[in-house]
Design a protein around this motif. Structure first.
Motif, PDB file in Angstrom:
ATOM      1  N   GLN A 182       0.809  -1.219   0.000  1.00 26.49           N
ATOM      2  CA  GLN A 182       0.000   0.000   0.000  1.00 26.49           C
ATOM      3  C   GLN A 182       0.849   1.279   0.000  1.00 26.49           C
ATOM      4  OE1 GLN A 182      -1.459  -2.650   2.135  1.00 26.49           O
ATOM      5  NE2 GLN A 182      -2.529  -2.979   0.180  1.00 26.49           N
ATOM      6  N   ILE A 183       1.855   1.332   0.881  1.00 26.34           N
ATOM      7  CA  ILE A 183       2.590   2.590   1.041  1.00 26.34           C
ATOM      8  C   ILE A 183       4.038   2.518   0.554  1.00 26.34           C
ATOM      9  CG2 ILE A 183       1.185   3.398   2.979  1.00 26.34           C
ATOM     10  CD1 ILE A 183       3.631   2.423   4.758  1.00 26.34           C
ATOM     11  N   GLY A 184       4.493   1.313   0.174  1.00 30.88           N
ATOM     12  CA  GLY A 184       5.904   1.145  -0.177  1.00 30.88           C
ATOM     13  C   GLY A 184       6.314   1.905  -1.441  1.00 30.88           C
ATOM     14  N   VAL A 185       7.466   2.546  -1.364  1.00 28.24           N
ATOM     15  CA  VAL A 185       7.960   3.329  -2.499  1.00 28.24           C
ATOM     16  C   VAL A 185       8.214   2.426  -3.712  1.00 28.24           C
ATOM     17  CG1 VAL A 185       9.814   4.798  -3.329  1.00 28.24           C
ATOM     18  CG2 VAL A 185       9.010   5.027  -0.978  1.00 28.24           C
ATOM     19  N   LEU A 186       8.849   1.293  -3.481  1.00 27.07           N
ATOM     20  CA  LEU A 186       9.154   0.381  -4.596  1.00 27.07           C
ATOM     21  C   LEU A 186       7.881  -0.126  -5.238  1.00 27.07           C
ATOM     22  CD1 LEU A 186      12.160  -1.737  -3.278  1.00 27.07           C
ATOM     23  CD2 LEU A 186      12.171   0.128  -4.939  1.00 27.07           C
ATOM     24  N   ALA A 187       6.894  -0.447  -4.398  1.00 23.72           N
ATOM     25  CA  ALA A 187       5.617  -0.935  -4.913  1.00 23.72           C
ATOM     26  C   ALA A 187       4.978   0.124  -5.803  1.00 23.72           C
ATOM     27  CB  ALA A 187       4.704  -1.298  -3.752  1.00 23.72           C
ATOM     28  N   ASP A 188       5.046   1.392  -5.379  1.00 22.72           N
ATOM     29  CA  ASP A 188       4.462   2.477  -6.169  1.00 22.72           C
ATOM     30  C   ASP A 188       5.204   2.676  -7.485  1.00 22.72           C
ATOM     31  OD1 ASP A 188       2.446   2.994  -4.491  1.00 22.72           O
ATOM     32  OD2 ASP A 188       3.406   4.702  -3.466  1.00 22.72           O
ATOM     33  N   MET A 189       6.532   2.646  -7.395  1.00 22.96           N
ATOM     34  CA  MET A 189       7.335   2.988  -8.566  1.00 22.96           C
ATOM     35  C   MET A 189       7.278   1.940  -9.670  1.00 22.96           C
ATOM     36  SD  MET A 189      10.695   4.671  -6.826  1.00 22.96           S
ATOM     37  CE  MET A 189      11.693   4.700  -8.271  1.00 22.96           C
ATOM     38  N   PHE A 190       7.313   0.664  -9.281  1.00 26.56           N
ATOM     39  CA  PHE A 190       7.501  -0.380 -10.298  1.00 26.56           C
ATOM     40  C   PHE A 190       6.284  -1.269 -10.511  1.00 26.56           C
ATOM     41  CE2 PHE A 190      11.765   0.573  -8.593  1.00 26.56           C
ATOM     42  CZ  PHE A 190      12.336   1.047  -9.762  1.00 26.56           C
ATOM     43  N   SER A 191       5.136  -0.908  -9.926  1.00 25.27           N
ATOM     44  CA  SER A 191       3.994  -1.826 -10.009  1.00 25.27           C
ATOM     45  C   SER A 191       3.467  -1.956 -11.440  1.00 25.27           C
ATOM     46  CB  SER A 191       2.881  -1.374  -9.061  1.00 25.27           C
ATOM     47  OG  SER A 191       2.482  -0.071  -9.409  1.00 25.27           O
ATOM     48  N   ASP A 192       3.745  -0.959 -12.296  1.00 23.16           N
ATOM     49  CA  ASP A 192       3.306  -1.074 -13.682  1.00 23.16           C
ATOM     50  C   ASP A 192       3.992  -2.233 -14.388  1.00 23.16           C
ATOM     51  OD1 ASP A 192       1.651   0.977 -13.322  1.00 23.16           O
ATOM     52  OD2 ASP A 192       2.830   2.477 -14.418  1.00 23.16           O
ATOM     53  N   TRP A 193       5.247  -2.406 -14.086  1.00 26.96           N
ATOM     54  CA  TRP A 193       6.002  -3.502 -14.709  1.00 26.96           C
ATOM     55  C   TRP A 193       5.824  -4.820 -13.955  1.00 26.96           C
ATOM     56  CZ3 TRP A 193       8.301   1.364 -13.995  1.00 26.96           C
ATOM     57  CH2 TRP A 193       8.491   2.099 -15.181  1.00 26.96           C
ATOM     58  N   PHE A 194       5.767  -4.698 -12.615  1.00 25.90           N
ATOM     59  CA  PHE A 194       5.646  -5.902 -11.784  1.00 25.90           C
ATOM     60  C   PHE A 194       4.401  -5.774 -10.904  1.00 25.90           C
ATOM     61  CE2 PHE A 194      10.178  -4.982 -12.422  1.00 25.90           C
ATOM     62  CZ  PHE A 194      10.543  -6.103 -13.155  1.00 25.90           C
ATOM     63  N   PRO A 195       3.247  -6.195 -11.431  1.00 29.71           N
ATOM     64  CA  PRO A 195       2.004  -6.039 -10.667  1.00 29.71           C
ATOM     65  C   PRO A 195       2.048  -6.742  -9.305  1.00 29.71           C
ATOM     66  CG  PRO A 195       1.575  -6.806 -12.903  1.00 29.71           C
ATOM     67  CD  PRO A 195       3.042  -6.837 -12.717  1.00 29.71           C
ATOM     68  N   VAL A 196       2.906  -7.771  -9.223  1.00 24.55           N
ATOM     69  CA  VAL A 196       2.977  -8.526  -7.972  1.00 24.55           C
ATOM     70  C   VAL A 196       3.358  -7.626  -6.801  1.00 24.55           C
ATOM     71  CG1 VAL A 196       5.367  -9.184  -8.344  1.00 24.55           C
ATOM     72  CG2 VAL A 196       3.925 -10.618  -6.912  1.00 24.55           C
ATOM     73  N   LEU A 197       3.999  -6.494  -7.097  1.00 26.49           N
ATOM     74  CA  LEU A 197       4.406  -5.573  -6.019  1.00 26.49           C
ATOM     75  C   LEU A 197       3.187  -5.005  -5.293  1.00 26.49           C
ATOM     76  CD1 LEU A 197       7.271  -3.685  -7.864  1.00 26.49           C
ATOM     77  CD2 LEU A 197       7.533  -4.913  -5.717  1.00 26.49           C
ATOM     78  N   LYS A 198       2.085  -4.831  -6.025  1.00 27.21           N
ATOM     79  CA  LYS A 198       0.868  -4.278  -5.416  1.00 27.21           C
ATOM     80  C   LYS A 198      -0.057  -5.380  -4.907  1.00 27.21           C
ATOM     81  CE  LYS A 198       0.651   0.290  -5.598  1.00 27.21           C
ATOM     82  NZ  LYS A 198       0.729   0.998  -4.316  1.00 27.21           N
ATOM     83  N   ASN A 199      -0.106  -6.426  -5.674  1.00 31.34           N
ATOM     84  CA  ASN A 199      -1.073  -7.460  -5.354  1.00 31.34           C
ATOM     85  C   ASN A 199      -0.498  -8.837  -5.626  1.00 31.34           C
ATOM     86  OD1 ASN A 199      -3.438  -8.749  -4.729  1.00 31.34           O
ATOM     87  ND2 ASN A 199      -4.298  -8.523  -6.801  1.00 31.34           N
ATOM     88  N   PRO A 200      -0.154  -9.612  -4.631  1.00 26.75           N
ATOM     89  CA  PRO A 200      -0.406  -9.337  -3.210  1.00 26.75           C
ATOM     90  C   PRO A 200       0.740  -8.621  -2.490  1.00 26.75           C
ATOM     91  CG  PRO A 200       0.386 -11.564  -3.503  1.00 26.75           C
ATOM     92  CD  PRO A 200       0.387 -10.940  -4.857  1.00 26.75           C
ATOM     93  N   GLY A 201       1.800  -8.212  -3.223  1.00 27.03           N
ATOM     94  CA  GLY A 201       3.006  -7.699  -2.559  1.00 27.03           C
ATOM     95  C   GLY A 201       4.092  -8.749  -2.629  1.00 27.03           C
ATOM     96  N   LEU A 202       5.320  -8.268  -2.849  1.00 32.11           N
ATOM     97  CA  LEU A 202       6.446  -9.190  -3.061  1.00 32.11           C
ATOM     98  C   LEU A 202       6.604 -10.181  -1.913  1.00 32.11           C
ATOM     99  CD1 LEU A 202       8.210  -9.111  -5.578  1.00 32.11           C
ATOM    100  CD2 LEU A 202       9.964  -7.933  -4.281  1.00 32.11           C
ATOM    101  N   LEU A 203       6.395  -9.692  -0.682  1.00 33.10           N
ATOM    102  CA  LEU A 203       6.593 -10.542   0.491  1.00 33.10           C
ATOM    103  C   LEU A 203       5.428 -11.494   0.717  1.00 33.10           C
ATOM    104  CD1 LEU A 203       8.035  -7.826   2.887  1.00 33.10           C
ATOM    105  CD2 LEU A 203       9.238  -9.888   2.150  1.00 33.10           C
ATOM    106  N   ASN A 204       4.285 -11.187   0.094  1.00 31.65           N
ATOM    107  CA  ASN A 204       3.084 -11.982   0.361  1.00 31.65           C
ATOM    108  C   ASN A 204       2.812 -13.029  -0.702  1.00 31.65           C
ATOM    109  OD1 ASN A 204       2.699 -10.336   2.598  1.00 31.65           O
ATOM    110  ND2 ASN A 204       1.640  -8.807   1.339  1.00 31.65           N
ATOM    111  N   ASP A 205       3.639 -13.019  -1.773  1.00 33.45           N
ATOM    112  CA  ASP A 205       3.448 -13.993  -2.844  1.00 33.45           C
ATOM    113  C   ASP A 205       4.423 -15.142  -2.629  1.00 33.45           C
ATOM    114  OD1 ASP A 205       2.368 -14.014  -6.016  1.00 33.45           O
ATOM    115  OD2 ASP A 205       4.184 -15.192  -5.582  1.00 33.45           O
ATOM    116  N   ALA A 206       3.900 -16.344  -2.652  1.00 34.50           N
ATOM    117  CA  ALA A 206       4.760 -17.493  -2.381  1.00 34.50           C
ATOM    118  C   ALA A 206       5.908 -17.599  -3.379  1.00 34.50           C
ATOM    119  CB  ALA A 206       3.936 -18.774  -2.395  1.00 34.50           C
TER     120      ALA A 206
END
Lengths: 298, 339
Positions: free
Chosen positions: A130-154
């Motif tokens: 939700q608030i992570g800078v990396l998630a905001d910056m690169f989510s267009d290329w790597f959707p996994v950063l937003k959903n569910p998040g890099l740490l939350n994806d197996a």
């Protein structure tokens, strides 16, 4: 001879403090762990039965340990080569006599002064969906950063832990390799330069062989650290995400709050001893295998 | 044989650092080095001789002036295209490579095939008597052998110019003497120009076809070793070359008025009633000669005597005389030779 005998009491007195420390904090716990590893305990952890040395074989063959072993080895393969290449690369870049290079040296080495807890927290925030800078910056290329998040994806959780771990160890590699680079005699570079060697050839024919002992040392330390990775896991993923447990390394299996064997002191001890043996064997293999090719100076 | 200068330095200067910290290491040096010369750059440490050599090698860029090798201006040309090879004081051998691999390295860099490399390396090793050491690593060699490996690595390239930066200074006295003779022999056998940096005047006198003496970055004199010894161009050269050094006396002594006068210790004669009065301070018996150290009105005077001569004792008053033709006169202000 006489003089040697006279020195013996002094030698013992001088060695006693460090011997005591090693005995209390290393030898005794190791012995206790080896002994406790013979036991199998029930879920309450109260009732334990001695199963002898065969217990080690059982633990090694268990699904939990095999899974954790696989995770630990994956983490090691993700972190050690990358960390080594990045650390050497940065050290070579910073090994120039340029104005203001000291600032970069300080920045590159700063992670050595950062605890695992702080490093993990930094990456936790950076990767937060939700608030992570990396998630905001690169989510267009790597959707996994937003959903569910890099740490939350197996599939990506271990990679995220590896990122944090590589970053945290970079300062150590950078400092040690920088020191090694500075001890390479400049004459060797100049001689190679006059003989017509370009920068790449100077790197492969002078730099790498001259710092090889340091690279071996750093490689062994990074490998051991990778196998002992616990803090990052506990803070970033808790061994999860469940149910696949893609980040349950051997240390997390041993100590982790969510570990399936968290109440079984006997199995935990056995796993700890097995981890020790694994690190020992790997370090020996590295030293034996590479030492012949490493030149330690004349 | 052509007489084109193999290496030509034109008004070379080199400044290190900038602003208030700037150090002028080489100051407007012009020097022509002929083909197949054995040129010695001689001077005390910090005189700029190594910097000058490094500029010929391409390891330093001149701050001003031009470097020519075989009539080609090489200021902006990389070392590998200058056709020079360099031998370093530390030898700069690769400790992880065998002797053979060390010698082959310059060829490998140039893309010479493996078989040819081995043949040429062996030939270079044979020139220096290293055939037995080819498979060993530098760490297993003696200082003298390492020095030969460094030379072999230079020879194998067959360069037009050899650059040597104090290559003998890490050897012991005996080995240094032997190697001096070998280098002279090597120079005779190769069709190359040698430029050799040293602070050791014995090396300069025994090896060089010509000597360039430097001090504080400035070229003091260029000439054959005998020239430089017999007719030093400056008071500095007079005192730097010769052991013990030339006596340099203030104006007014030995019949001079307004110039410093120099006289070599071997040219002073003990003569009752001589013009230079002094008191003996020290007598050094060296076997084949005796050095008499005396004080003449505060000026130190050293005379070289034959053991068969009459030798005064410490504290004796003595008088010296010298053949006027043996006197060297230097300006008190510039230090340059007057006559």
């Amino acid at each position: 001879m006489n003089r040697r005998l006279r020195d013996v009491p002094w030698a013992i007195a001088m060695l006693l403090p460090s011997l005591a420390l090693v005995a209390v904090w290393t030898v005794y716990p190791l012995m206790r762990a080896i002994q406790k590893g013979h036991f199998r305990c029930d879920v309450t952890g109260k009732k334990c039965t001695d199963q002898g040395w065969s217990r080690y074989v059982d633990v090694f063959q268990s699904d939990e340990f095999q899974h954790a072993l696989g995770v630990s080895i994956k983490l090691m393969l993700l972190t050690v080569p990358t960390g080594l290449v990045l650390g050497v690369g940065l050290a070579v870049l910073a090994d120039k006599h340029l104005r203001g290079i000291g600032i970069f040296r300080t920045i590159f080495s700063s992670t050595i002064a950062t605890s695992v807890a702080v490093a993990s927290l930094v990456w936790f925030v950076l990767l937060q969906p939700q608030i992570g800078v990396l998630a905001d910056m690169f989510s267009d290329w790597f959707p996994v950063l937003k959903n569910p998040g890099l740490l939350n994806d197996a599939g990506t959780a271990l990679l995220a832990v590896a990122l944090s771990s590589i970053w945290a160890n970079l300062g150590f590699t950078f400092i040690i390799v920088t020191a090694a680079l500075q001890s390479v005699p400049r004459d060797l570079y100049e001689s190679a330069f006059v003989d017509g060697a370009g920068s790449m050839r100077r790197f492969t024919n002078v730099t790498i062989p001259m710092i090889a002992p340091t690279l071996l040392f750093v490689g062994v330390v990074l490998t051991t650290r990778a196998l002992q990775t616990y803090g990052e896991i506990a803070l970033l993923t808790g061994g999860g995400p469940n149910p696949q447990k893609p980040t349950t390394t051997i240390p997390y299996l041993i100590y982790g709050r969510n570990s399936i064997i968290s109440t079984d002191i006997g199995t935990k001890s056995a796993a700890a001893v097995l981890l020790f043996l694994l690190s020992l064997v790997l370090a020996l293999v590295q030293f034996r295998g590479l030492e012949k090719r490493v030149h330690y100076g004349s | 044989m052509d007489c084109v200068a193999q290496v030509r330095l034109e008004h070379i200067s080199k400044t290190f650092g900038d602003g208030a910290d700037a150090v002028l290491a080489v100051d407007d040096v012009t020097l022509d080095i002929e083909h197949h010369e054995f040129m010695i750059l001689l001077g005390p440490s910090g005189c700029g001789k190594s910097t000058l050599l490094r500029m010929v090698a391409g390891l330093e860029d001149p701050s001003a002036g031009d470097v020519f090798i075989a009539d080609r201006r090489v200021n902006d040309i990389e070392p590998k295209q200058r056709d020079v090879a360099m031998v370093f004081q530390s030898y700069a051998l690769y400790p992880h490579k065998t002797v053979a691999a060390n010698i082959e390295f310059p060829l490998k860099v140039r893309g010479v095939g493996k078989a040819q490399r081995a043949t040429e390396a062996r030939a270079a090793a044979e020139v220096l008597g290293l055939e037995q050491q080819l498979k060993r690593k530098p760490g297993q060699l003696s200082g003298g052998q390492r020095q030969r490996v460094a030379l072999a690595r230079a020879i194998v390239r067959n360069p037009a110019v050899f650059l040597m930066d104090e290559p003998l200074s890490n050897l012991d006295a005996k080995l240094r003497g032997d190697t001096r003779a070998e280098l002279v022999d090597l120079h005779r056998r190769l069709d190359s120009t040698f430029i050799y940096v040293t602070h050791d005047q014995i090396e300069a006198m025994t090896m060089g076809t010509r000597v360039a003496v430097l001090n504080n970055g400035r070229l003091q004199q260029v000439g054959t070793p005998q020239d430089v010894y017999d007719r030093p161009a400056t008071a500095f050269v007079a005192q730097f070359i010769g052991t013990p050094p030339m006596n340099l006396l203030p104006p007014g002594m030995l019949g001079t008025d307004d110039v410093q006068v120099g006289i070599r210790p071997e040219h002073l004669r003990l003569v009752p009633g001589g013009q230079l009065h002094a008191t003996v301070k020290q007598v050094e018996h060296l076997g084949h000669e005796i050095l008499l150290v005396a004080d003449a009105n505060g000026a130190k005077v050293v005379a070289r005597l034959d053991p068969s001569e009459f030798v005064p004792e410490v504290g004796d008053p003595v008088a010296f005389d010298a053949d006027p033709g043996r006197l060297h006169r230097f300006s008190t202000t510039t230090g340059e030779r007057v006559s």
